[in-house]
Design a protein around this motif. Structure first.
Motif, PDB file in Angstrom:
ATOM      1  N   GLY A 232       0.849  -1.180   0.000  1.00  0.00           N
ATOM      2  CA  GLY A 232       0.000   0.000   0.000  1.00  0.00           C
ATOM      3  C   GLY A 232       0.880   1.223   0.000  1.00  0.00           C
ATOM      4  N   LEU A 233       0.326   2.335  -0.382  1.00  0.00           N
ATOM      5  CA  LEU A 233       1.107   3.565  -0.473  1.00  0.00           C
ATOM      6  C   LEU A 233       1.681   3.978   0.875  1.00  0.00           C
ATOM      7  CD1 LEU A 233      -1.539   5.128  -2.786  1.00  0.00           C
ATOM      8  CD2 LEU A 233       0.873   4.940  -3.450  1.00  0.00           C
ATOM      9  N   GLU A 234       0.878   3.879   1.932  1.00  0.00           N
ATOM     10  CA  GLU A 234       1.386   4.264   3.254  1.00  0.00           C
ATOM     11  C   GLU A 234       2.371   3.241   3.787  1.00  0.00           C
ATOM     12  OE1 GLU A 234      -2.094   1.786   4.787  1.00  0.00           O
ATOM     13  OE2 GLU A 234      -1.120   2.376   2.933  1.00  0.00           O
ATOM     14  N   ILE A 235       2.204   1.972   3.414  1.00  0.00           N
ATOM     15  CA  ILE A 235       3.150   0.941   3.857  1.00  0.00           C
ATOM     16  C   ILE A 235       4.501   1.158   3.180  1.00  0.00           C
ATOM     17  CG2 ILE A 235       3.593  -1.532   3.968  1.00  0.00           C
ATOM     18  CD1 ILE A 235       0.538  -1.941   3.962  1.00  0.00           C
ATOM     19  N   ALA A 236       4.485   1.507   1.903  1.00  0.00           N
ATOM     20  CA  ALA A 236       5.727   1.811   1.200  1.00  0.00           C
ATOM     21  C   ALA A 236       6.401   3.040   1.803  1.00  0.00           C
ATOM     22  CB  ALA A 236       5.452   2.015  -0.285  1.00  0.00           C
ATOM     23  N   ALA A 237       5.615   4.042   2.177  1.00  0.00           N
ATOM     24  CA  ALA A 237       6.198   5.223   2.812  1.00  0.00           C
ATOM     25  C   ALA A 237       6.827   4.866   4.153  1.00  0.00           C
ATOM     26  CB  ALA A 237       5.129   6.299   2.992  1.00  0.00           C
ATOM     27  N   MET A 238       6.175   3.993   4.915  1.00  0.00           N
ATOM     28  CA  MET A 238       6.756   3.545   6.176  1.00  0.00           C
ATOM     29  C   MET A 238       8.080   2.830   5.932  1.00  0.00           C
ATOM     30  SD  MET A 238       3.259   2.148   7.945  1.00  0.00           S
ATOM     31  CE  MET A 238       3.842   1.846   9.613  1.00  0.00           C
ATOM     32  N   ALA A 239       8.126   1.994   4.892  1.00  0.00           N
ATOM     33  CA  ALA A 239       9.371   1.314   4.537  1.00  0.00           C
ATOM     34  C   ALA A 239      10.447   2.333   4.189  1.00  0.00           C
ATOM     35  CB  ALA A 239       9.131   0.356   3.375  1.00  0.00           C
ATOM     36  N   GLY A 240      10.064   3.396   3.484  1.00  0.00           N
ATOM     37  CA  GLY A 240      11.017   4.431   3.144  1.00  0.00           C
ATOM     38  C   GLY A 240      11.593   5.112   4.373  1.00  0.00           C
ATOM     39  N   LEU A 241      10.746   5.399   5.361  1.00  0.00           N
ATOM     40  CA  LEU A 241      11.241   5.992   6.602  1.00  0.00           C
ATOM     41  C   LEU A 241      12.243   5.064   7.286  1.00  0.00           C
ATOM     42  CD1 LEU A 241       9.409   7.973   9.318  1.00  0.00           C
ATOM     43  CD2 LEU A 241      10.638   5.909   9.984  1.00  0.00           C
ATOM     44  N   LEU A 242      11.948   3.776   7.309  1.00  0.00           N
ATOM     45  CA  LEU A 242      12.852   2.822   7.952  1.00  0.00           C
ATOM     46  C   LEU A 242      14.185   2.730   7.217  1.00  0.00           C
ATOM     47  CD1 LEU A 242      10.298  -0.011   8.792  1.00  0.00           C
ATOM     48  CD2 LEU A 242      11.285   1.667  10.370  1.00  0.00           C
ATOM     49  N   LEU A 243      14.138   2.783   5.898  1.00  0.00           N
ATOM     50  CA  LEU A 243      15.375   2.762   5.124  1.00  0.00           C
ATOM     51  C   LEU A 243      16.203   4.020   5.374  1.00  0.00           C
ATOM     52  CD1 LEU A 243      13.943   1.382   1.766  1.00  0.00           C
ATOM     53  CD2 LEU A 243      15.549   0.193   3.287  1.00  0.00           C
ATOM     54  N   GLU A 244      15.537   5.160   5.414  1.00  0.00           N
ATOM     55  CA  GLU A 244      16.257   6.413   5.628  1.00  0.00           C
ATOM     56  C   GLU A 244      16.807   6.499   7.042  1.00  0.00           C
ATOM     57  OE1 GLU A 244      17.769  10.032   4.031  1.00  0.00           O
ATOM     58  OE2 GLU A 244      16.949   8.201   3.162  1.00  0.00           O
ATOM     59  N   ALA A 245      16.134   5.894   8.004  1.00  0.00           N
ATOM     60  CA  ALA A 245      16.662   5.867   9.366  1.00  0.00           C
ATOM     61  C   ALA A 245      18.049   5.241   9.373  1.00  0.00           C
ATOM     62  CB  ALA A 245      15.716   5.093  10.285  1.00  0.00           C
ATOM     63  N   GLY A 246      18.192   4.111   8.681  1.00  0.00           N
ATOM     64  CA  GLY A 246      19.506   3.479   8.603  1.00  0.00           C
ATOM     65  C   GLY A 246      20.526   4.333   7.886  1.00  0.00           C
ATOM     66  N   ALA A 247      20.091   5.009   6.831  1.00  0.00           N
ATOM     67  CA  ALA A 247      21.005   5.876   6.082  1.00  0.00           C
ATOM     68  C   ALA A 247      21.456   7.061   6.924  1.00  0.00           C
ATOM     69  CB  ALA A 247      20.328   6.357   4.803  1.00  0.00           C
ATOM     70  N   LEU A 248      20.559   7.594   7.745  1.00  0.00           N
ATOM     71  CA  LEU A 248      20.879   8.734   8.604  1.00  0.00           C
ATOM     72  C   LEU A 248      21.646   8.323   9.856  1.00  0.00           C
ATOM     73  CD1 LEU A 248      17.424  10.587   8.486  1.00  0.00           C
ATOM     74  CD2 LEU A 248      19.563  11.393   7.444  1.00  0.00           C
ATOM     75  N   GLY A 249      21.595   7.037  10.196  1.00  0.00           N
ATOM     76  CA  GLY A 249      22.174   6.588  11.452  1.00  0.00           C
ATOM     77  C   GLY A 249      21.317   6.955  12.639  1.00  0.00           C
ATOM     78  N   VAL A 250      19.994   6.836  12.472  1.00  0.00           N
ATOM     79  CA  VAL A 250      19.037   7.161  13.531  1.00  0.00           C
ATOM     80  C   VAL A 250      18.198   5.917  13.818  1.00  0.00           C
ATOM     81  CG1 VAL A 250      17.091   8.623  14.199  1.00  0.00           C
ATOM     82  CG2 VAL A 250      18.919   9.554  12.780  1.00  0.00           C
ATOM     83  N   PRO A 251      18.140   5.443  15.049  1.00  0.00           N
ATOM     84  CA  PRO A 251      17.299   4.288  15.345  1.00  0.00           C
ATOM     85  C   PRO A 251      15.831   4.541  15.029  1.00  0.00           C
ATOM     86  CG  PRO A 251      18.845   4.673  17.131  1.00  0.00           C
ATOM     87  CD  PRO A 251      18.937   5.864  16.217  1.00  0.00           C
ATOM     88  N   ALA A 252      15.142   3.487  14.625  1.00  0.00           N
ATOM     89  CA  ALA A 252      13.702   3.540  14.376  1.00  0.00           C
ATOM     90  C   ALA A 252      13.025   2.510  15.261  1.00  0.00           C
ATOM     91  CB  ALA A 252      13.394   3.265  12.909  1.00  0.00           C
ATOM     92  N   LEU A 253      11.870   2.885  15.777  1.00  0.00           N
ATOM     93  CA  LEU A 253      11.107   2.031  16.683  1.00  0.00           C
ATOM     94  C   LEU A 253       9.866   1.546  15.950  1.00  0.00           C
ATOM     95  CD1 LEU A 253      10.874   0.942  19.585  1.00  0.00           C
ATOM     96  CD2 LEU A 253       9.779   3.110  20.224  1.00  0.00           C
ATOM     97  N   LEU A 254       9.799   0.238  15.699  1.00  0.00           N
ATOM     98  CA  LEU A 254       8.680  -0.329  14.954  1.00  0.00           C
ATOM     99  C   LEU A 254       7.427  -0.371  15.813  1.00  0.00           C
ATOM    100  CD1 LEU A 254      10.330  -3.402  13.168  1.00  0.00           C
ATOM    101  CD2 LEU A 254      10.252  -1.009  12.424  1.00  0.00           C
ATOM    102  N   ASP A 255       6.300  -0.081  15.190  1.00  0.00           N
ATOM    103  CA  ASP A 255       5.007  -0.201  15.855  1.00  0.00           C
ATOM    104  C   ASP A 255       4.528  -1.647  15.712  1.00  0.00           C
ATOM    105  OD1 ASP A 255       2.787   0.838  17.321  1.00  0.00           O
ATOM    106  OD2 ASP A 255       1.673   1.122  15.478  1.00  0.00           O
TER     107      ASP A 255
END
Length: 342
Positions: A232-255
């Motif tokens: 889904g569009l929002e699921i893909a956007a969530m995946a994008g945030l998770l990918l960028e978290a790794g690129a930025l070096g910022v931890p992400a907390l999964l819901d």
């Protein structure tokens, strides 16, 4: 992906041995602090500051009767987020966390002056049972919407990113992704979503089964393929945030269920990104534990939640902050003049 800092992690573990407590007596709070130290490169990590993005989009599969709520609820809830009346609003205020609402693909028109991030790619996804949820180009655009949200939150000072979701029908899309990326069966993964009954669940299992067969026939194989075919569009956007978290070096907390489906897709796209993720809670949705196990993650709390919006992740933030405070602020045996174990 940003590199980890093993030396800082080891120094943090060494510090834990010197704090005025029996070794291991704070359980996972100790490993949490050391996990964060290894990612920020500091023996005593700074207090994590959360930032939350809630991505909203509709799903064509909702027309197949897989949800207890009509698709109109997606747009109505977006307006509720803006008014500050949803659970995630209450939690974000309590955490003093920036919260942005992102329209990635809400079907109903939203006023242009609504104070949200207007990033709609299309008005809802296709019905994944009979067609691809989105084209490959649209999937890439949705991933970038999530990446951009991660950058905005990080620029505001967020050092712990949370992706929330709003989209009627998205547990069906998430079940498809989890099945596709873990080899679990629809019967194992499909749950009750927003509160459907047993007959509707049987129907939902059939819809997921048909969607997976169609996507397999279409040649889906990569993480981005599966996102486009049955996500889904929002699921893909969530995946994008998770990918960028790794690129930025910022931890992400999964819901919960939706977030772990996005995480499985993101890991399929860039496996090393998963080094930057924590699981907040175990959802009541039955397939969530399968998804967590596939990701190799153990959740911090289990409160029987199934709301989404990023609410379970937000609830876990104070626990993570307490882990850091304990690690940073407790006295060592030497500082306190307390005898250590022999």
């Amino acid at each position: 992906m940003s590199p980890l800092h093993p030396a800082a992690g080891q120094a943090a573990r060494d510090r834990q041995q010197q704090l005025t407590k029996p070794t291991g007596s704070l359980g996972r709070l100790e490993t949490l602090a050391c996990w964060l130290a290894e990612r920020c490169g500091q023996v005593c990590p700074p207090l994590p500051q959360p930032g939350i993005a809630v991505f909203a989009a509709d799903h064509g599969v909702a027309a197949d009767g897989v949800s207890a709520f009509p698709s109109a609820v997606t747009a109505e809830m977006v307006k509720n987020f803006v008014r500050g009346g949803a659970a995630i609003n209450v939690l974000a205020r309590s955490l003093n966390a920036p919260l942005e609402v992102v329209d990635v693909g809400v079907a109903s028109p939203l006023p242009a002056d609504l104070p949200i991030v207007h990033a709609r790619i299309r008005p809802g996804s296709g019905n994944l049972r009979v067609e691809a949820a989105m084209h490959a180009t649209e999937c890439r655009q949705a991933l970038e919407v999530g990446r951009a949200a991660a950058r905005r939150l990080h620029a505001q000072g967020a050092t712990l990113l949370i992706a929330g979701d709003m989209g009627i029908g998205n547990t069906t899309a998430s079940a498809c992704l989890i099945c596709a990326l873990t080899d679990a069966s629809p019967e194992q993964v499909v749950g009750l979503g927003t509160g459907i009954d047993a007959a509707m669940r049987t129907h939902k299992v059939a819809v997921v089964t048909q969607a997976l067969a169609r996507a397999h026939a279409a040649g889906a194989c990569s993480g981005s393929d599966w996102l486009a075919e049955v996500g889904g569009l929002e699921i893909a956007a969530m995946a994008g945030l998770l990918l960028e978290a790794g690129a930025l070096g910022v931890p992400a907390l999964l819901d919960g269920f939706i977030a772990t489906a996005a995480a499985l897709a993101a890991r399929a796209i860039a496996p090393d990104a998963a080094d930057w993720w924590l699981a907040s809670h175990r959802s009541q949705e039955q397939g969530h534990q399968l998804a967590l196990a596939a990701l190799g993650l153990e959740p911090l709390i289990d409160l029987g939640l199934r709301l989404g919006e990023g609410s379970g992740a937000a609830l876990a933030v104070p626990l993570i902050q307490m882990a850091v405070r304990l690690h940073n602020d407790m006295a060592t045996f030497a500082e306190a003049g307390v005898s250590n174990a022999a």
